[in-house]
Design a protein around this motif. Sequence first.
Motif, PDB file in Angstrom:
ATOM      1  N   LEU A  26       1.138  -1.149  -0.313  1.00 23.93           N
ATOM      2  CA  LEU A  26       0.464  -0.093  -0.040  1.00 23.93           C
ATOM      3  C   LEU A  26       0.906   0.858   0.032  1.00 23.93           C
ATOM      4  O   LEU A  26       0.574   2.377  -0.117  1.00 23.93           O
ATOM      5  CB  LEU A  26      -1.234  -0.131   1.272  1.00 23.93           C
ATOM      6  N   PHE A  27       2.146   1.498   0.715  1.00 20.88           N
ATOM      7  CA  PHE A  27       2.999   2.176   0.683  1.00 20.88           C
ATOM      8  C   PHE A  27       3.271   2.877  -0.731  1.00 20.88           C
ATOM      9  O   PHE A  27       4.128   3.610  -1.245  1.00 20.88           O
ATOM     10  CB  PHE A  27       3.978   2.543   1.674  1.00 20.88           C
ATOM     11  N   CYS A  28       3.756   1.595  -1.527  1.00 21.49           N
ATOM     12  CA  CYS A  28       4.758   1.651  -2.176  1.00 21.49           C
ATOM     13  C   CYS A  28       3.499   2.033  -3.610  1.00 21.49           C
ATOM     14  O   CYS A  28       3.559   3.275  -4.539  1.00 21.49           O
ATOM     15  CB  CYS A  28       4.846   0.107  -2.862  1.00 21.49           C
ATOM     16  N   SER A  29       1.739   1.682  -3.129  1.00 21.72           N
ATOM     17  CA  SER A  29       1.073   2.489  -3.954  1.00 21.72           C
ATOM     18  C   SER A  29       0.793   3.711  -4.174  1.00 21.72           C
ATOM     19  O   SER A  29       0.841   3.965  -5.566  1.00 21.72           O
ATOM     20  CB  SER A  29       0.065   1.115  -3.731  1.00 21.72           C
ATOM     21  N   LEU A  30       0.975   4.018  -2.776  1.00 16.84           N
ATOM     22  CA  LEU A  30       1.048   5.645  -2.138  1.00 16.84           C
ATOM     23  C   LEU A  30       1.852   6.596  -3.036  1.00 16.84           C
ATOM     24  O   LEU A  30       1.650   7.969  -3.970  1.00 16.84           O
ATOM     25  CB  LEU A  30       0.584   5.586  -0.743  1.00 16.84           C
ATOM     26  N   TYR A  31       3.113   6.127  -2.778  1.00 14.56           N
ATOM     27  CA  TYR A  31       4.150   6.292  -3.640  1.00 14.56           C
ATOM     28  C   TYR A  31       4.228   6.616  -5.255  1.00 14.56           C
ATOM     29  O   TYR A  31       4.607   7.657  -5.966  1.00 14.56           O
ATOM     30  CB  TYR A  31       5.083   6.058  -2.915  1.00 14.56           C
ATOM     31  N   VAL A  32       3.761   5.936  -5.896  1.00 11.82           N
ATOM     32  CA  VAL A  32       3.567   5.784  -7.215  1.00 11.82           C
ATOM     33  C   VAL A  32       2.889   6.323  -7.646  1.00 11.82           C
ATOM     34  O   VAL A  32       2.281   7.160  -8.574  1.00 11.82           O
ATOM     35  CB  VAL A  32       3.162   4.011  -7.622  1.00 11.82           C
ATOM     36  N   PHE A  33       1.003   6.244  -7.012  1.00 12.53           N
ATOM     37  CA  PHE A  33       0.312   7.445  -7.010  1.00 12.53           C
ATOM     38  C   PHE A  33       1.017   9.409  -6.409  1.00 12.53           C
ATOM     39  O   PHE A  33       0.470  10.124  -7.853  1.00 12.53           O
ATOM     40  CB  PHE A  33      -0.508   7.414  -6.267  1.00 12.53           C
ATOM     41  N   SER A  34       1.586   8.914  -6.529  1.00 16.37           N
ATOM     42  CA  SER A  34       1.726  10.475  -5.866  1.00 16.37           C
ATOM     43  C   SER A  34       3.253  10.962  -6.887  1.00 16.37           C
ATOM     44  O   SER A  34       3.115  12.335  -7.331  1.00 16.37           O
ATOM     45  CB  SER A  34       3.093  10.540  -4.408  1.00 16.37           C
ATOM     46  N   MET A  35       3.893   9.910  -7.661  1.00 18.38           N
ATOM     47  CA  MET A  35       4.852   9.952  -8.860  1.00 18.38           C
ATOM     48  C   MET A  35       3.634  10.598 -10.354  1.00 18.38           C
ATOM     49  O   MET A  35       3.379  11.377 -10.877  1.00 18.38           O
ATOM     50  CB  MET A  35       5.330   8.961  -8.806  1.00 18.38           C
ATOM     51  N   ALA A  36       2.841   9.836 -10.181  1.00 19.89           N
ATOM     52  CA  ALA A  36       1.789   9.993 -11.378  1.00 19.89           C
ATOM     53  C   ALA A  36       1.049  11.275 -11.164  1.00 19.89           C
ATOM     54  O   ALA A  36       0.574  12.098 -12.116  1.00 19.89           O
ATOM     55  CB  ALA A  36       0.613   8.890 -11.502  1.00 19.89           C
ATOM     56  N   TYR A  37       0.697  12.043 -10.026  1.00 19.39           N
ATOM     57  CA  TYR A  37       0.006  13.022  -9.560  1.00 19.39           C
ATOM     58  C   TYR A  37       1.515  14.312  -9.750  1.00 19.39           C
ATOM     59  O   TYR A  37       0.923  15.316 -10.722  1.00 19.39           O
ATOM     60  CB  TYR A  37      -0.394  13.025  -8.388  1.00 19.39           C
ATOM     61  N   ARG A  38       2.369  14.156  -9.749  1.00 28.42           N
ATOM     62  CA  ARG A  38       3.697  15.245  -9.712  1.00 28.42           C
ATOM     63  C   ARG A  38       4.031  14.824 -11.463  1.00 28.42           C
ATOM     64  O   ARG A  38       4.699  16.091 -11.767  1.00 28.42           O
ATOM     65  CB  ARG A  38       4.858  14.609  -9.364  1.00 28.42           C
ATOM     66  N   SER A  39       3.466  13.930 -12.182  1.00 29.40           N
ATOM     67  CA  SER A  39       4.033  13.536 -13.939  1.00 29.40           C
ATOM     68  C   SER A  39       2.840  14.896 -13.862  1.00 29.40           C
ATOM     69  O   SER A  39       2.680  15.583 -14.471  1.00 29.40           O
ATOM     70  CB  SER A  39       3.363  12.430 -14.651  1.00 29.40           C
ATOM     71  N   LYS A  40       3.797  15.574 -15.528  1.00 31.96           N
ATOM     72  CA  LYS A  40       3.123  16.830 -16.287  1.00 31.96           C
ATOM     73  C   LYS A  40       2.809  15.479 -18.259  1.00 31.96           C
ATOM     74  O   LYS A  40       2.520  16.373 -18.719  1.00 31.96           O
ATOM     75  CB  LYS A  40       4.554  17.446 -16.715  1.00 31.96           C
ATOM     76  N   ASN A  41       2.993  14.690 -17.880  1.00 30.10           N
ATOM     77  CA  ASN A  41       3.146  13.773 -19.441  1.00 30.10           C
ATOM     78  C   ASN A  41       1.358  13.515 -19.102  1.00 30.10           C
ATOM     79  O   ASN A  41       1.690  12.356 -18.137  1.00 30.10           O
ATOM     80  CB  ASN A  41       3.761  13.272 -19.890  1.00 30.10           C
ATOM     81  N   LEU A  42       0.646  12.849 -19.940  1.00 26.08           N
ATOM     82  CA  LEU A  42      -0.580  12.570 -20.027  1.00 26.08           C
ATOM     83  C   LEU A  42      -0.614  10.710 -19.737  1.00 26.08           C
ATOM     84  O   LEU A  42      -0.949   9.753 -18.672  1.00 26.08           O
ATOM     85  CB  LEU A  42      -2.081  12.643 -20.669  1.00 26.08           C
ATOM     86  N   LEU A  55      -0.367  -1.959  -7.549  1.00 25.68           N
ATOM     87  CA  LEU A  55      -0.370  -2.589  -6.518  1.00 25.68           C
ATOM     88  C   LEU A  55      -1.177  -2.738  -5.316  1.00 25.68           C
ATOM     89  O   LEU A  55      -1.225  -3.065  -4.226  1.00 25.68           O
ATOM     90  CB  LEU A  55       1.183  -1.474  -6.126  1.00 25.68           C
ATOM     91  N   GLY A  56      -2.029  -1.265  -4.644  1.00 27.88           N
ATOM     92  CA  GLY A  56      -3.244  -1.280  -4.191  1.00 27.88           C
ATOM     93  C   GLY A  56      -3.728  -2.850  -3.888  1.00 27.88           C
ATOM     94  O   GLY A  56      -4.166  -2.638  -2.543  1.00 27.88           O
ATOM     95  N   TYR A  57      -4.744  -2.915  -4.814  1.00 25.53           N
ATOM     96  CA  TYR A  57      -5.609  -4.021  -4.865  1.00 25.53           C
ATOM     97  C   TYR A  57      -4.314  -5.505  -4.420  1.00 25.53           C
ATOM     98  O   TYR A  57      -5.185  -5.993  -3.166  1.00 25.53           O
ATOM     99  CB  TYR A  57      -5.789  -4.507  -6.200  1.00 25.53           C
ATOM    100  N   ILE A  58      -3.468  -5.732  -4.574  1.00 29.29           N
ATOM    101  CA  ILE A  58      -1.985  -6.163  -4.139  1.00 29.29           C
ATOM    102  C   ILE A  58      -1.961  -6.447  -2.774  1.00 29.29           C
ATOM    103  O   ILE A  58      -1.910  -7.286  -1.906  1.00 29.29           O
ATOM    104  CB  ILE A  58      -0.703  -6.499  -4.913  1.00 29.29           C
ATOM    105  N   GLY A  59      -2.047  -5.367  -2.270  1.00 27.70           N
ATOM    106  CA  GLY A  59      -1.854  -4.490  -1.098  1.00 27.70           C
ATOM    107  C   GLY A  59      -2.721  -5.471   0.189  1.00 27.70           C
ATOM    108  O   GLY A  59      -3.209  -6.078   1.308  1.00 27.70           O
ATOM    109  N   ILE A  60      -4.182  -4.449  -0.687  1.00 23.95           N
ATOM    110  CA  ILE A  60      -5.424  -5.085  -0.004  1.00 23.95           C
ATOM    111  C   ILE A  60      -6.665  -6.421   0.045  1.00 23.95           C
ATOM    112  O   ILE A  60      -5.711  -7.007   0.453  1.00 23.95           O
ATOM    113  CB  ILE A  60      -6.766  -4.678  -0.432  1.00 23.95           C
ATOM    114  N   ALA A  61      -5.620  -6.947  -0.891  1.00 23.50           N
ATOM    115  CA  ALA A  61      -5.911  -8.725  -1.633  1.00 23.50           C
ATOM    116  C   ALA A  61      -4.235  -9.318  -0.136  1.00 23.50           C
ATOM    117  O   ALA A  61      -5.059 -10.245   0.607  1.00 23.50           O
ATOM    118  CB  ALA A  61      -5.246  -9.092  -2.671  1.00 23.50           C
ATOM    119  N   ARG A  62      -3.326  -8.731   0.820  1.00 24.87           N
ATOM    120  CA  ARG A  62      -2.237  -9.660   1.047  1.00 24.87           C
ATOM    121  C   ARG A  62      -2.601  -8.937   2.645  1.00 24.87           C
ATOM    122  O   ARG A  62      -2.721 -10.422   3.290  1.00 24.87           O
ATOM    123  CB  ARG A  62      -1.680  -9.220   0.705  1.00 24.87           C
ATOM    124  N   PHE A  63      -3.514  -8.275   2.793  1.00 24.25           N
ATOM    125  CA  PHE A  63      -4.603  -8.243   4.366  1.00 24.25           C
ATOM    126  C   PHE A  63      -5.344  -8.540   4.634  1.00 24.25           C
ATOM    127  O   PHE A  63      -5.207  -9.425   5.967  1.00 24.25           O
ATOM    128  CB  PHE A  63      -4.665  -6.757   4.533  1.00 24.25           C
TER     129      PHE A  63
END
Length: 83
Positions: A26-42, A55-63
């Motif tokens: 889940l933390f890796c998912s949040l990091y990737v989402f933050s990088m996607a938010y900062r990106s300028k390319n669509l 990655l978020g689904y894998i984290g929730i599925a693991r929990f």
Amino acid sequence: MEDKKESKITNNDCLSCRLIGGSSMLFCSLYVFSMAYRSKNLTSKITSGLFGSSLGYIGIARFLDIFPFGQENVKNSVAKENV
């Protein structure tokens, strides 16, 4: 010959392993989402968002110990019936 009891796969997953694995995904998912938010390319935003959501689904599925980590009923599988 092998004993059939030894060849069975057991899923003895402890709670602490699920908590550590799920939270790290889940933390890796949040990091990737933050990088996607900062990106300028669509294209980069879309790709990173899809990867972050997986990655978020894998984290929730693991929990929650659901597919692909949880036990499945493989008796009804087409591949197992033909063997």
